[in-house]
Design an enzyme around this catalytic site. Structure first.
Site, PDB file in Angstrom:
ATOM      1  N   LYS A 180      16.336  -0.286   6.129  1.00 51.97           N
ATOM      2  CA  LYS A 180      16.103   1.118   5.538  1.00 51.97           C
ATOM      3  C   LYS A 180      16.394   2.204   6.457  1.00 51.97           C
ATOM      4  CE  LYS A 180      11.930  -0.214   4.351  1.00 51.97           C
ATOM      5  NZ  LYS A 180      10.738  -0.093   3.648  1.00 51.97           N
ATOM      6  N   THR A 213       6.436  11.769   1.311  1.00 55.77           N
ATOM      7  CA  THR A 213       7.099  10.305   1.481  1.00 55.77           C
ATOM      8  C   THR A 213       6.142   9.239   1.653  1.00 55.77           C
ATOM      9  OG1 THR A 213       7.307  10.912   3.749  1.00 55.77           O
ATOM     10  CG2 THR A 213       9.053  11.599   2.481  1.00 55.77           C
ATOM     11  N   GLY A 215       4.328   6.088   0.957  1.00 56.90           N
ATOM     12  CA  GLY A 215       4.638   5.000  -0.219  1.00 56.90           C
ATOM     13  C   GLY A 215       6.123   4.741  -0.440  1.00 56.90           C
ATOM     14  N   THR A 216       7.005   5.507  -0.107  1.00 61.39           N
ATOM     15  CA  THR A 216       8.511   5.347  -0.300  1.00 61.39           C
ATOM     16  C   THR A 216       8.706   3.898  -0.251  1.00 61.39           C
ATOM     17  OG1 THR A 216       9.118   6.031   1.999  1.00 61.39           O
ATOM     18  CG2 THR A 216       9.326   7.611  -0.047  1.00 61.39           C
ATOM     19  N   GLY A 217       8.521   3.126   0.806  1.00 59.22           N
ATOM     20  CA  GLY A 217       8.859   1.975   1.321  1.00 59.22           C
ATOM     21  C   GLY A 217       8.346   0.977   0.090  1.00 59.22           C
ATOM     22  N   CYS A 218       6.791   1.008  -0.187  1.00 59.76           N
ATOM     23  CA  CYS A 218       6.302   0.288  -1.190  1.00 59.76           C
ATOM     24  C   CYS A 218       7.049   0.485  -2.449  1.00 59.76           C
ATOM     25  CB  CYS A 218       4.867   0.708  -1.342  1.00 59.76           C
ATOM     26  SG  CYS A 218       3.925   0.755   0.190  1.00 59.76           S
TER      27      CYS A 218
END
Ligand SMILES: Nc1ncnc2c1ncn2[C@@H]1O[C@H](COP(=O)(O)OP(=O)(O)OP(=O)(O)O)[C@@H](O)[C@H]1O
Ligand SMILES: Cc1ncc(CO)c(N)n1
Length: 309
Positions: A180, A213, A215-218
């Site tokens: 990412k 942004t 928690g974008t990865g979760c």
């Protein structure tokens, strides 16, 4: 004839402020039309300003939660997020090896944006050598990808370097790597998907200008997991196969059933959902103390709100 929705599982820590961790995962699982279940690894006191304290859950109680879910429900796809300790990494590896997690996405969560460690230093090696090989997909950000390669690997600065690192991470045994690019600073965010059949795909989105942004990865890894569950069941139904095979769904079976085309479609759908959620919440100001706060994305973006905001 009985029916059931696709079932997803998140193995992760909590976020009482609702934007990241298991809270983001359950919202995303619901928004993406699956029935979400959870195994909680740690209680985390955190909000849009950062993490203040981590309260780990005992390994034997995490094991009991696994028994509760997996002994009862046919899980189609699972994601792991914050695992915290080496013992919990090893427990998840053992459960994955039993073959009841369905398609397994590993989000190798290590350090919160606020700088708080979410994975103990002595657990990193267990993730590298034991967890990556049992994953069908891993979703590292730029710093996580570098650390999973080696202690002194620099973060990728170019798309070529990202492709190279994705390839080297594949050598550690996961079925696919989504590297990412959200941590870069260009106008465009580039994410690279490399699969073990040698295909490499690039996904490009305009960078959204926003502080929100958290928690974008979760959210992304949960959305991919849900998409795989939904698309996988649709494909199985279209092919006339059994929706719920009696035999456990092992790693080989899920890798065989989820080809790189389906995975590419799932990642594309999930990134589009995340882009909508980021755009919808771009101007939100939630915190009572907005200076320096990183708010959540709008997990509800596709769900009609019938009351004025
Ligand atoms: N400002 C942004 N604009 C557009 N897309 C973004 C932005 N920030 C993040 N993303 C998307 O979110 C994905 C995940 O972001 P990132 O690389 O920051 O993951 P992460 O560090 O694991 O997230 P987290 O904040 O949950 O720890 C990125 O790959 C990208 O697609
Ligand atoms: C519990 C948890 N998992 C992951 C992250 C990373 O966003 C976080 N902040 N909290």
């Amino acid at each position: 004839m009985t029916t059931r929705p696709p079932i997803t599982l998140s193995i992760a820590g909590t976020d009482p402020s609702g934007g990241a961790g298991i809270h983001a995962d359950l919202k995303t699982f619901t928004a993406r039309k699956t029935m979400g279940t959870t195994v909680i690894t740690a209680l985390v006191a955190q909000n849009t300003h950062g993490v203040s304290r981590v309260y780990p859950v005992d390994v034997d109680f995490v094991a009991d939660q696994f028994d509760s879910v997996l002994g009862d429900l046919p899980v189609d796809a699972t994601k792991s997020g914050m695992l915290g300790s080496r013992d919990l990494v090893e427990l998840v590896v053992a459960r994955a090896a039993e073959g009841r997690l369905g398609f397994f996405t590993v989000d190798p969560v290590m350090i919160a944006t606020s700088g708080h460690r979410l994975l103990e230093t002595d657990a990193v090696d267990a993730v590298r050598t034991h967890l990556l090989p049992v994953a069908d997909l891993i979703t590292p950000n730029l710093p996580e990808a570098a650390l999973l390669i080696s202690d002194d690997e620099p973060e990728a600065q170019t798309t070529e370097a990202m492709r190279d690192q994705a390839g080297r991470l594949l050598e550690r045994g996961p079925g696919a790597v989504l590297l990412k690019g959200g941590h870069g600073s260009d106008d465009e965010v580039i994410d690279i998907l490399a699969t073990s059949d040698g295909q490499v795909r690039e996904f490009t989105h305009p960078r959204v200008t926003t502080m929100n942004t958290h928690g974008t990865g979760c959210t992304l890894s949960a959305a991919i997991t849900a998409e795989v569950a939904v698309l996988g069941r649709e494909r199985a139904a279209a092919a006339g196969g059994p929706a719920d095979p009696a035999a456990p769904t092992g790693k080989d079976r899920s890798r065989a059933a989820i080809g790189s085309d389906l995975l590419g479609e799932a990642v594309g759908n999930a990134l589009d959902f995340l882009a909508r959620a980021l755009n919808s919440a771009a101007d939100w100001q939630l915190s009572l103390d907005p200076e320096g706060a990183h708010g959540p994305v709008d997990h509800q973006v596709d769900i009609v709100r019938d009351r004025p905001a």
